[in-house]
Design a protein around this motif. Structure first.
Motif, mmCIF file in Angstrom:
data_model
loop_
_atom_site.group_PDB
_atom_site.id
_atom_site.type_symbol
_atom_site.label_atom_id
_atom_site.label_comp_id
_atom_site.label_asym_id
_atom_site.label_seq_id
_atom_site.Cartn_x
_atom_site.Cartn_y
_atom_site.Cartn_z
ATOM 1 N N LEU A 44 3.520 7.656 2.704
ATOM 2 C CA LEU A 44 4.298 7.488 3.935
ATOM 3 C C LEU A 44 4.079 8.667 4.876
ATOM 4 C CD1 LEU A 44 6.356 5.905 5.580
ATOM 5 C CD2 LEU A 44 8.182 7.051 4.294
ATOM 6 N N ILE A 45 4.060 9.882 4.327
ATOM 7 C CA ILE A 45 3.807 11.076 5.142
ATOM 8 C C ILE A 45 2.422 10.992 5.773
ATOM 9 C CG2 ILE A 45 3.466 13.582 5.045
ATOM 10 C CD1 ILE A 45 5.507 13.567 2.675
ATOM 11 N N TYR A 46 1.446 10.636 4.962
ATOM 12 C CA TYR A 46 0.049 10.527 5.402
ATOM 13 C C TYR A 46 -0.084 9.513 6.532
ATOM 14 C CZ TYR A 46 -5.066 10.242 4.599
ATOM 15 O OH TYR A 46 -6.433 10.274 4.724
ATOM 16 N N PHE A 47 0.575 8.350 6.378
ATOM 17 C CA PHE A 47 0.497 7.301 7.393
ATOM 18 C C PHE A 47 1.180 7.733 8.694
ATOM 19 C CE2 PHE A 47 2.429 3.670 9.553
ATOM 20 C CZ PHE A 47 1.298 2.918 9.829
ATOM 21 N N ARG A 58 -6.943 6.262 1.911
ATOM 22 C CA ARG A 58 -7.929 6.058 2.982
ATOM 23 C C ARG A 58 -7.578 4.816 3.798
ATOM 24 N NH1 ARG A 58 -11.550 9.035 5.859
ATOM 25 N NH2 ARG A 58 -13.129 7.686 6.725
ATOM 26 N N SER A 59 -7.102 3.773 3.120
ATOM 27 C CA SER A 59 -6.734 2.541 3.805
ATOM 28 C C SER A 59 -5.529 2.757 4.715
ATOM 29 C CB SER A 59 -6.428 1.451 2.776
ATOM 30 O OG SER A 59 -6.112 0.239 3.405
ATOM 31 N N LEU A 60 -4.538 3.496 4.235
ATOM 32 C CA LEU A 60 -3.377 3.811 5.071
ATOM 33 C C LEU A 60 -3.796 4.618 6.296
ATOM 34 C CD1 LEU A 60 -0.766 4.736 2.302
ATOM 35 C CD2 LEU A 60 -0.639 2.777 3.862
ATOM 36 N N GLY A 61 -4.737 5.560 6.107
ATOM 37 C CA GLY A 61 -5.237 6.329 7.238
ATOM 38 C C GLY A 61 -5.985 5.461 8.239
ATOM 39 N N ALA A 62 -6.768 4.505 7.720
ATOM 40 C CA ALA A 62 -7.506 3.604 8.612
ATOM 41 C C ALA A 62 -6.557 2.717 9.405
ATOM 42 C CB ALA A 62 -8.476 2.750 7.797
ATOM 43 N N LEU A 63 -5.491 2.233 8.737
ATOM 44 C CA LEU A 63 -4.498 1.416 9.450
ATOM 45 C C LEU A 63 -3.811 2.232 10.543
ATOM 46 C CD1 LEU A 63 -2.911 -1.230 9.719
ATOM 47 C CD2 LEU A 63 -1.326 -0.362 7.969
ATOM 48 N N ALA A 64 -3.494 3.475 10.233
ATOM 49 C CA ALA A 64 -2.874 4.351 11.234
ATOM 50 C C ALA A 64 -3.813 4.578 12.416
ATOM 51 C CB ALA A 64 -2.496 5.686 10.589
ATOM 52 N N LEU A 91 0.826 -1.206 0.000
ATOM 53 C CA LEU A 91 0.000 0.000 0.000
ATOM 54 C C LEU A 91 0.862 1.257 0.000
ATOM 55 C CD1 LEU A 91 -2.794 -1.007 2.550
ATOM 56 C CD2 LEU A 91 -3.108 -0.545 0.116
ATOM 57 N N LEU A 92 1.915 1.258 0.805
ATOM 58 C CA LEU A 92 2.806 2.416 0.848
ATOM 59 C C LEU A 92 3.486 2.663 -0.490
ATOM 60 C CD1 LEU A 92 4.420 1.955 4.374
ATOM 61 C CD2 LEU A 92 3.026 3.894 3.642
ATOM 62 N N ASN A 93 3.680 1.601 -1.256
ATOM 63 C CA ASN A 93 4.308 1.740 -2.574
ATOM 64 C C ASN A 93 3.294 1.814 -3.712
ATOM 65 O OD1 ASN A 93 7.431 1.433 -2.261
ATOM 66 N ND2 ASN A 93 6.571 -0.106 -0.895
ATOM 67 N N PHE A 94 1.985 1.809 -3.378
ATOM 68 C CA PHE A 94 0.907 1.898 -4.364
ATOM 69 C C PHE A 94 1.067 0.830 -5.445
ATOM 70 C CE2 PHE A 94 0.639 5.837 -2.153
ATOM 71 C CZ PHE A 94 -0.668 6.273 -2.279
ATOM 72 N N THR A 95 1.474 -0.364 -5.023
ATOM 73 C CA THR A 95 1.733 -1.458 -5.958
ATOM 74 C C THR A 95 0.477 -1.884 -6.707
ATOM 75 O OG1 THR A 95 3.447 -2.234 -4.440
ATOM 76 C CG2 THR A 95 2.723 -3.771 -6.147
ATOM 77 N N ALA A 96 -0.656 -1.864 -6.041
ATOM 78 C CA ALA A 96 -1.899 -2.355 -6.647
ATOM 79 C C ALA A 96 -2.523 -1.359 -7.609
ATOM 80 C CB ALA A 96 -2.903 -2.711 -5.552
#
Length: 476
Positions: free
Chosen positions: A298-301, A430-436, A276-281
């Protein structure tokens, strides 16, 4: 053009096809602008309905926990099993007995955020392939089902299942952001994102007040407790489905959609934090776009990981150090919400592309100062000012930064994403924010009870300098 009508000569209006090319372009552009404005207005109303129902439960959680504690504490039930786990965590962190229900609510909130982390990027990618509106209706139907199940929750197990379904369906927020992005230009995108933030601010003012009214006027000795607010939330959800189904147009044209193919490996890309951090998908990204978005992700997370943890413990601080009652805490969040609503309804809506980037950097830079002031407020004898003044100085700075930070960073991400991948990019953010938000409160509450409030907020403010510097150095 003049023409005769009897003895009179009248001026005939020209249709769009009879006008010069430049005039025709202006007419069509104005019509498109009005259509886009209506679309964004409908998105704003949809978010309001959803968030009113979502925030209403916040002040009800302590009473709901009391109800299930009384009904199931001595039974061999899910509640008693989870309560033992929370008590173990409480003993590990040294939390006082009176905060067990708070930790219990925090655990439920972390579960809710973790489920959003799992579904947001997947739903975002599906919307890139099948359109925004169908996926949004599916999410809203799931949310309505969760509220319907909540109204029948005579046991804690049913209540948890309802929250589980609601968490899985909560990708509607990232979909709304994708719709706003579709319906806006680079110049107007920050204004659209500001409206999304305004919906959150208004909902967090009105929703908890409605919840507090239900808590005050309901008798938790009679079950199933929570039926009335659940039915109210269900009514709002059904109204939201009707609004989207009949008023909101599809904003992603078929020719702009991206094909989707899910495999096990692809699914890992959507749920692996590293991917997710690398936007692979996310497909259809250039090397430069992926580089910028990876740094922004990464900044957002990092920002939300620390920020959400410190935000979660503010109620602990005000209750423990300042003896705030639930009503005083409600008034505190009311003031914060009003500041955010004024800013997001005024200044944030006028932001362009470049000014949104500036606002993001300034607001993120304010956050360390906000929590440093709160750290000073936690001291018994802070320098220069009284603890209460330090607290409210920090809370005002917190409101100022919160009004712009997330929405403006989201706007930066949307501006760097191609149309065919916009849903996936916003879903990933949004997913990175939810994980954080799932992990941050658990870690921060542990540090809080091991080291105290002042050290926790001081450490947090220092760590927040890292995403601040990274954002200032980010070349978009």
């Amino acid at each position: 053009m003049l023409r005769h009508e009897g003895n009179a000569i009248v001026r005939e209006r020209k249709g769009p096809t009879e006008l010069p090319n430049e005039d025709r372009k202006k007419i069509y552009k104005n019509e498109d602008t009005r259509t886009d404005a209506k679309t964004i207005t409908f998105v704003f109303l949809s978010l309001l309905l959803d968030l009113f129902a979502f925030t209403m439960i916040l002040p009800l959680l302590p009473s709901l926990m009391d109800y299930y504690s009384r009904e199931e504490n001595q039974e061999n039930s899910l509640y008693s099993t989870l309560l033992q786990a929370v008590r173990s965590f409480q003993k590990l962190t040294g939390a006082p007995d009176r905060f067990v229900s708070v930790l219990f609510g925090g655990a439920l909130g972390s579960m809710y955020s973790f489920l959003q982390f799992l579904t947001s990027p997947i739903v975002g990618s599906l919307s890139d392939a099948y359109g925004r509106k169908p996926m949004l209706l599916i999410c809203l139907t799931g949310i309505a089902a969760s509220h319907a199940l909540w109204s029948l929750a005579e046991t804690f197990l049913i209540f948890v299942v309802a929250r589980f379904i609601g968490g899985l369906s909560k990708a509607n927020v990232s979909l709304c952001m994708a719709i706003v992005t579709d319906a806006s230009t680079e110049k107007t995108r920050a204004r659209g994102m500001a409206l999304v933030g305004l919906a959150f601010s208004v909902a967090f003012i009105v929703g908890p007040l409605c919840g507090a009214w239900f808590a005050k006027t309901s008798d938790i000795t009679n079950g199933p407790w929570g039926e009335r607010p659940a039915l109210y939330a269900l009514f709002l959800s059904i109204a939201n489905i009707a609004l989207v189904a009949f008023c909101l147009p599809e904003t992603l044209a078929k020719e702009k959609r991206a094909p989707v193919s899910f495999t096990l490996y692809k699914t890992v890309d959507f749920v692996s934090p590293w991917h997710l951090l690398n936007f692979t998908a996310v497909e259809n990204l250039s090397h430069y776009q992926k580089k910028v978005l990876s740094k922004l992700g990464l900044i957002y997370f990092l920002y939300l990981f620390v920020y959400s943890g410190l935000e979660f413990t503010i109620t602990f601080l005000t209750h423990h150090n300042f003896k705030y009652t639930a009503m005083q805490q409600g008034k505190m969040f009311l003031v914060i919400g009003l500041i955010m609503a004024v800013l997001q309804g005024g200044a944030a809506r006028r932001l362009g592309t470049k000014s949104a980037e500036v606002a993001a950097r300034v607001s993120v830079a304010l956050t360390p100062f906000a929590f440093l002031c709160i750290a000073l407020a936690a001291l018994s004898n802070p320098p220069f000012l009284a603890p209460l003044i330090w607290l409210w100085t920090g809370l005002v700075l917190y409101a100022l930064s919160t009004a712009f930070a997330v929405s403006c960073m989201t706007s930066i991400g949307a501006n760097r994403a191609p149309g065919a991948a916009r849903g996936a990019v916003l879903g990933t953010l949004r997913s990175l924010g939810a994980l954080a938000r799932a992990a941050g409160p658990l870690l921060t509450s542990s540090v809080y009870w091991y080291s105290g409030a002042a050290i926790t907020y001081a450490i947090g403010s220092l760590i927040l300098i890292i995403p601040t510097v990274m954002l200032f150095r980010l070349k978009t």
